[in-house]
Enzyme design. Structure first.
Site, short mmCIF file in Angstrom:
data_model
loop_
_atom_site.label_atom_id
_atom_site.label_comp_id
_atom_site.label_asym_id
_atom_site.label_seq_id
_atom_site.Cartn_x
_atom_site.Cartn_y
_atom_site.Cartn_z
N ASN A 1 0.85 -1.19 0.00
CA ASN A 1 0.00 0.00 0.00
C ASN A 1 0.89 1.24 0.00
O ASN A 1 2.03 1.19 0.45
CB ASN A 1 -0.86 0.00 1.27
CG ASN A 1 -1.82 1.19 1.33
OD1 ASN A 1 -2.43 1.57 0.32
ND2 ASN A 1 -1.96 1.78 2.51
N HIS B 1 0.87 5.17 1.46
CA HIS B 1 0.15 6.04 2.40
C HIS B 1 0.78 7.43 2.39
O HIS B 1 2.00 7.57 2.48
CB HIS B 1 0.17 5.46 3.81
CG HIS B 1 -0.65 6.27 4.74
ND1 HIS B 1 -2.02 6.18 4.78
CD2 HIS B 1 -0.32 7.26 5.60
CE1 HIS B 1 -2.49 7.06 5.66
NE2 HIS B 1 -1.47 7.74 6.16
C1 GRF Z 1 -3.09 8.88 -2.60
O1 GRF Z 1 -2.75 10.03 -1.84
C2 GRF Z 1 -2.74 7.63 -1.85
O2 GRF Z 1 -1.55 7.73 -1.13
C3 GRF Z 1 -3.90 7.52 -0.90
O3 GRF Z 1 -5.02 7.87 -1.69
C4 GRF Z 1 -4.61 8.76 -2.74
C5 GRF Z 1 -5.02 8.13 -4.04
O4 GRF Z 1 -4.77 8.96 -5.15
N1 GRF Z 1 -3.93 6.22 -0.29
P1 GRF Z 1 -4.89 8.36 -6.62
O5 GRF Z 1 -6.26 7.67 -6.69
O6 GRF Z 1 -3.78 7.40 -6.85
O7 GRF Z 1 -4.84 9.54 -7.54
#
Ligand code: GRF
Length: 197
Positions: free
Chosen positions: A113, A115
């Protein structure tokens, strides 16, 4: 065997797009046959189509969590998926689900994942905003293995970025997103890079 990856995303999908483009430019490292989303309206679907990937929509609707996850598992089996990359997937996976992807040799699940914070700071939602509103002088991005806690798994890579005096939430977040794209790819290279003969 090149590992087969499913990307899980709930919304915009910019990380998903970035990872798929990396895979296309660097054949032989990972295969990403499918993008899975839990929202029929998610923009990631359009991105998957543009990048000629299959996509699967598995909304929870009135399914129980167990039924929903079992529907997801059926799809993953259909594509013989080895690894899951979470990229903006807004659901907490159960420990039963995560255990299905546990790799004994690795001592970790084959689920990773990204974050948007320097974990263990700001786990959960809206991490850039919370760091910004707190007046933090820096924030960061963490790519980690997924365990049964929330944003608690072993870190693969973590990197910080600075907040500048004139930053708005938008410029601050954009700096974070650009770091996300870079760090996710670096984490993939770290985990999967084939050794050139
Ligand atoms: C990102 O900031 C990711 O780290 C978080 O949700 C957001 C998703 O953005 N978990 P995207 O859908 O990849 O544009």
């Amino acid at each position: 065997m090149i590992p087969k990856i499913a990307i899980f995303a709930s919304g915009n999908g910019s990380n998903a797009e970035n990872i798929i483009k990396f895979a296309d430019k660097n054949p032989g490292i990972i295969n990403i046959p499918v993008v899975l989303t839990d929202h029929a309206e998610a923009f990631v679907i359009q991105r998957a189509q543009n990048l000629e990937r299959s996509y699967e929509i598995v909304e929870r609707g009135d399914m129980s969590k167990r039924e929903h996850e079992s529907a997801i598992l059926n799809i993953l089996e259909k594509y013989s998926i080895d690894w899951i990359f979470l990229a903006g997937f807004m659901r907490i996976l159960s420990s039963d689900f995560i255990n299905r992807f546990y790799n004994r040799l690795l001592g970790e699940s084959q689920i990773i994942n990204i974050h948007p914070s320097l974990l263990p700071k700001y786990p959960g939602l809206n991490s850039y905003k919370r760091a910004f509103d707190d007046g933090a002088y820096e924030s960061g991005v963490t790519v980690h293995f997924v365990d049964s806690g929330v944003d608690s798994g072993t870190h693969i890579l973590q990197q910080s970025f600075k907040r500048y005096k004139n930053d708005t939430l938008e410029t601050f977040t954009n700096r974070g997103m650009n770091l996300e794209y870079k760090l996710y790819v670096e984490a993939i290279e770290k985990l999967f890079k084939k050794v050139e003969a």
